[in-house]
Structure formats: structure tokens, C-alpha cells
Write a protein that holds these residues in place. Structure first.
Motif, PDB file in Angstrom:
ATOM      1  N   MET A 186      17.510  41.186  40.725  1.00 19.46           N
ATOM      2  CA  MET A 186      17.682  42.092  39.601  1.00 19.46           C
ATOM      3  C   MET A 186      17.042  41.475  38.369  1.00 19.46           C
ATOM      4  N   GLN A 187      16.444  42.331  37.561  1.00 16.26           N
ATOM      5  CA  GLN A 187      15.849  41.930  36.295  1.00 16.26           C
ATOM      6  C   GLN A 187      16.522  42.693  35.161  1.00 16.26           C
ATOM      7  N   SER A 222      15.251  44.003  31.543  1.00 19.94           N
ATOM      8  CA  SER A 222      14.047  44.186  30.727  1.00 19.94           C
ATOM      9  C   SER A 222      14.372  45.041  29.518  1.00 19.94           C
ATOM     10  N   ALA A 260      18.778  47.201  33.407  1.00 16.28           N
ATOM     11  CA  ALA A 260      18.882  46.382  34.611  1.00 16.28           C
ATOM     12  C   ALA A 260      18.176  47.153  35.725  1.00 16.28           C
ATOM     13  N   HIS A 261      17.302  46.457  36.453  1.00 18.97           N
ATOM     14  CA  HIS A 261      16.508  47.149  37.470  1.00 18.97           C
ATOM     15  C   HIS A 261      16.006  46.155  38.505  1.00 18.97           C
ATOM     16  N   SER A 262      15.519  46.692  39.578  1.00 23.53           N
ATOM     17  CA  SER A 262      14.810  45.930  40.594  1.00 23.53           C
ATOM     18  C   SER A 262      13.683  46.816  41.070  1.00 23.53           C
ATOM     19  N   GLY A 263      12.479  46.462  40.700  1.00 26.18           N
ATOM     20  CA  GLY A 263      11.352  47.335  41.006  1.00 26.18           C
ATOM     21  C   GLY A 263      11.562  48.674  40.330  1.00 26.18           C
ATOM     22  N   ASP A 264      11.483  49.744  41.106  1.00 28.12           N
ATOM     23  CA  ASP A 264      11.671  51.099  40.569  1.00 28.12           C
ATOM     24  C   ASP A 264      13.135  51.539  40.546  1.00 28.12           C
ATOM     25  N   ARG A 265      14.030  50.733  41.074  1.00 28.56           N
ATOM     26  CA  ARG A 265      15.470  51.088  41.089  1.00 28.56           C
ATOM     27  C   ARG A 265      16.103  50.671  39.768  1.00 28.56           C
ATOM     28  N   PHE A 316      19.579  50.347  37.530  1.00 26.33           N
ATOM     29  CA  PHE A 316      21.012  50.167  37.755  1.00 26.33           C
ATOM     30  C   PHE A 316      21.873  50.478  36.544  1.00 26.33           C
ATOM     31  N   ILE A 318      26.418  43.615  37.086  1.00 23.97           N
ATOM     32  CA  ILE A 318      25.308  44.169  36.313  1.00 23.97           C
ATOM     33  C   ILE A 318      25.703  44.358  34.852  1.00 23.97           C
TER      34      ILE A 318
END
Length: 155
Positions: free
Chosen positions: A1-2, A4, A55-60, A62, A96
């Protein structure tokens, strides 16, 4: 998870808006997709308030959180605020919201703020676990709320 800045991935707001509208419909039935889009657009900053994170991971996508000058009508004497903390239901209870709160707190410190406020209707235990303490009782749109305070340690 990132985590950004929303400013870096503004299209992420589209994934959050339906969930936000559903979550707050009982308090803010007047909210629309367009009004939420406008609120997100105002948060497309990196170094001046308001600032939002995603909060996201790639195109997902959260969840989201923000730092704002003011967040509770009638309490413009308090600033700045952690606000808009929201995690889509399918991704809750995974840390998250905590990660988003830490990102906001870090930026607040970087901007030179020594304390941060938030208000919550029902997430007092989450924020207590993150080091927030009680400040004052409040009311938001006819609902009992608590204003919480966090003293930010200098870097």
C-alpha cells in the motif's frame, strides 16, 4: 500500500465518492457527486491547506484523509484539523486509516504546526490508540461529537 497526495492521483477521488456519499447520507443527504468532486478538487495541494492523501495500491483505492484549516463549523478558532478520514468498507480494519492519519500528522509537523484537531462521532477508540486525547464535546449537524487534540512532537 502507498499513501500519495491526491494531487498526484486526482482521479482516485472517483473511486471514493460513492462510498463517501453512502456513508454520510444520514447526516448530509444534500451531498452530491458534484459537491464531493468540488471538495476533492479544493484539496489538490501539496504545501498549502487543504491537502488530501489517498491510500492505494496501483489502481486500487482504499481511503483518504486530509489536513484542513477548519473542519467543524463554529470552531474556526481551532486550526488545523485532520479531517475527511474515510476508508472504503471492504478495506477497513487493515491499518489504512491509521497510516493515513500518520501521513497527515507528519505533514502538519513539516508545516510547523504543534497541534492538530479532529472531530469524530464514533471513532474515539481508533484515535485514542493513535495518541489523540479529548479536547471538548461538540455538535455536528445535530449529532453529538467529540473534538480531539494531538500534540505533535517536533522533528
Amino acid at each position: 500500500m502507498q499513501i500519495s497526495y491526491l494531487a498526484d492521483i486526482p482521479d482516485a477521488s472517483a473511486a471514493l465518492i460513492p462510498g463517501l456519499l453512502d456513508h454520510w447520507r444520514y447526516i448530509a443527504p444534500e451531498e452530491t457527486v458534484e459537491s464531493r468532486q468540488a471538495r476533492f478538487k479544493a484539496h489538490l495541494n501539496r504545501d498549502e491547506l487543504p491537502i488530501a492523501w489517498v491510500a492505494h495500491s496501483g489502481d486500487r483505492v482504499f481511503g483518504t484523509a486530509a489536513i484542513r484549516i477548519h473542519d467543524l463549523p463554529g470552531r474556526e478558532d481551532l486550526t488545523p484539523w485532520l479531517g475527511g478520514v474515510f476508508v472504503l468498507p471492504a478495506f477497513r480494519r487493515r491499518g489504512i486509516a491509521s497510516a493515513l492519519c500518520r501521513a497527515v500528522e507528519e505533514k502538519a509537523r513539516d508545516l510547523g504546526f504543534q497541534r492538530l484537531f479532529l472531530f469524530t462521532l464514533d471513532q474515539q477508540s481508533l484515535y485514542k490508540s493513535l495518541g489523540w486525547g479529548p479536547y471538548q464535546a461538540a455538535n455536528w449537524r445535530g449529532h453529538t461529537a467529540d473534538i480531539l487534540l494531538k500534540q505533535l512532537a517536533a522533528k
